[in-house]
Scaffold this motif. Structure first.
Motif, PDB file in Angstrom:
ATOM      1  N   LYS A  11       0.935  -0.986  -0.168  1.00  0.00           N
ATOM      2  CA  LYS A  11      -0.063   0.013   0.027  1.00  0.00           C
ATOM      3  C   LYS A  11       0.883   1.405  -0.126  1.00  0.00           C
ATOM      4  N   ASP A  12       0.842   1.988  -0.989  1.00  0.00           N
ATOM      5  CA  ASP A  12       1.355   3.244  -1.122  1.00  0.00           C
ATOM      6  C   ASP A  12       1.489   4.129   0.268  1.00  0.00           C
ATOM      7  N   GLU A  13       0.354   4.461   0.848  1.00  0.00           N
ATOM      8  CA  GLU A  13       0.477   5.073   2.079  1.00  0.00           C
ATOM      9  C   GLU A  13       1.383   4.434   3.138  1.00  0.00           C
ATOM     10  N   ILE A  40       3.872   2.306   2.682  1.00  0.00           N
ATOM     11  CA  ILE A  40       5.099   2.531   2.120  1.00  0.00           C
ATOM     12  C   ILE A  40       5.766   3.803   2.458  1.00  0.00           C
ATOM     13  N   ARG A  41       4.887   4.837   2.179  1.00  0.00           N
ATOM     14  CA  ARG A  41       5.140   6.237   2.589  1.00  0.00           C
ATOM     15  C   ARG A  41       5.428   6.524   3.987  1.00  0.00           C
ATOM     16  N   ASN A  44       8.423   9.611  -0.570  1.00  0.00           N
ATOM     17  CA  ASN A  44       7.388   9.613  -1.301  1.00  0.00           C
ATOM     18  C   ASN A  44       7.770   8.290  -2.233  1.00  0.00           C
ATOM     19  N   VAL A  45       7.619   7.247  -1.808  1.00  0.00           N
ATOM     20  CA  VAL A  45       7.996   5.949  -2.436  1.00  0.00           C
ATOM     21  C   VAL A  45       6.614   4.978  -2.781  1.00  0.00           C
ATOM     22  N   THR A  46       6.603   4.663  -3.875  1.00  0.00           N
ATOM     23  CA  THR A  46       5.308   4.033  -4.308  1.00  0.00           C
ATOM     24  C   THR A  46       5.375   2.394  -4.574  1.00  0.00           C
ATOM     25  N   LEU A  47       4.508   1.590  -4.625  1.00  0.00           N
ATOM     26  CA  LEU A  47       4.673   0.372  -4.844  1.00  0.00           C
ATOM     27  C   LEU A  47       5.176   0.137  -6.406  1.00  0.00           C
ATOM     28  N   ASN A  48       4.532   1.016  -7.397  1.00  0.00           N
ATOM     29  CA  ASN A  48       5.011   1.053  -8.685  1.00  0.00           C
ATOM     30  C   ASN A  48       6.595   1.328  -8.774  1.00  0.00           C
ATOM     31  N   MET A  49       7.074   2.048  -8.046  1.00  0.00           N
ATOM     32  CA  MET A  49       8.480   2.412  -8.020  1.00  0.00           C
ATOM     33  C   MET A  49       9.306   1.039  -7.667  1.00  0.00           C
TER      34      MET A  49
END
Ligand code: SAM
Ligand code: SF4
Length: 311
Positions: free
Chosen positions: A121-123, A125-126, A132-137
């Motif tokens: 979950k992006d939130e 991970i952040r 500001n890291v995302t799963l996509n990265m």
């Protein structure tokens, strides 16, 4: 060389920097790390020279490049090129810069990478990375590793109570879809960490509740590998629950040139000072042998920092 407990010490983890582009809540304080004089950090040629001497002393089977974040160290590709002819050379990275470096690292002789991911979950991970890291990265980093033959890719998740616990079965499924090996690490209470621990048994219970019971099938280094009823493999690394020390073949070289026989503390050897004061190669090799003889079997955790010693 075998230590006094009969363990063959042949795996060197080299922390090439104490700096990082993230601030994971289990690893570094939010404000970053205390400033270390540039001159205290090993130069790349010094890392290469010391790694070569440690290899002469121990006939290393594997060298892992780590940090801090190894990909923020300028000249990382030439360092990999310098040490990879010695033995299998691998890297642990947070993946943020991997797309940029993967092809050059592979050409320089890197065999494979471990990538850290603590949530899908992006939130979350952040929250964990404080950046500001995302799963996509992270998925892009895995793709870059795969496209450049840095295989097999392993992914590491530090399990944190009330943060990512609850997501573990989903992460096992995700890792299977991504064709990577998922490994859960028990959180270690290191300096700089502000997290709560989830023990191995609880990790296994959570995964089994969703994916069916998990059977221990192998030990790979410090990871216990399990397979679920549904046939999915995953690993658990349990430094706190214990049982790892018997299989520990590791030595760590910090970015400041300290050689540590155990993550949990104990005696160390300042190789930077030996090198800079003109010690002979034979003296350094002897000092490494003497240190191995004192490698402990189980130390208490705490008082050391992951970003300093490389996890
Ligand atoms: N920056 C890179 C990364 O995060 O993958 C490499 C260095 S990091 C210190 C190496 C490993 O140590 C990572 O897999 C990280 O999750 C793990 N780690 C850091 N702090 C930890 C802690 N308190 N307990 C358990 N594992 C930890
Ligand atoms: Fe940086 Fe890795 Fe520590 Fe996270 S775990 S702060 S990415 S060194």
């Amino acid at each position: 060389m075998k230590d006094s407990y009969g363990r063959r010490i042949d795996y060197l983890r080299v922390s090439v920097t104490d700096r990082c582009n993230l601030r994971c809540i289990y690893c570094m304080p939010e404000s970053g790390i205390p400033h270390i004089e540039h001159s205290a950090i090993l130069r790349l040629e010094e890392i290469q020279q010391l790694t070569g001497l440690i290899h002469q002393a121990l006939n290393l089977r594997k060298i892992r490049i780590t940090g801090g974040e190894p990909l923020v160290r300028r000249g990382i590709v030439s360092l990999v090129k310098g040490v990879s002819p010695l033995t299998e050379t691998v890297m642990t990275t947070n993946g943020i810069l991997l797309s940029e470096f993967a092809a050059d690292l592979r050409s320089a002789g890197l065999s494979r990478v471990n990538i850290s991911i603590d949530s899908l979950k992006d939130e979350v991970i952040r929250k964990v990375t404080r950046r500001n890291v995302t799963l996509n990265m992270i998925e892009k980093a895995i793709e870059a590793a795969r496209n450049n033959n840095l295989n097999p890719v392993k992914v590491n998740c530090v399990v944190l109570k009330g943060v990512n616990s609850g997501e573990l079965a989903e992460m096992v499924r995700w890792a299977e879809r991504m064709d990577v090996t998922m490994r859960f690490i028990e959180h270690m209470p290191m300096t700089g960490s502000v997290c709560s621990h989830v023990p191995r048994d609880e990790i296994l219970r959570e995964i089994s509740a969703d994916l069916g019971s998990a059977e221990l099938i192998a030990t790979e280094g410090t990871a216990d590998m399990y397979v679920t009823d549904s046939g999915i493999r995953f690993g658990v690394i349990a430094p706190v629950a214990g049982g790892m020390c018997a299989n520990c073949t590791r030595l760590r070289l910090t970015a400041e040139g300290e050689l540590l026989p155990c993550l949990a503390g104990g005696e160390s050897l300042n190789l930077r000072d030996m090198l800079r004061s003109g010690s002979k190669d034979s003296e350094i090799i002897k000092a490494v042998h003497d240190l191995i003889a004192k490698k402990p079997h189980h130390g208490a955790c705490g008082g050391v920092s992951m970003w300093r010693i490389g996890g």
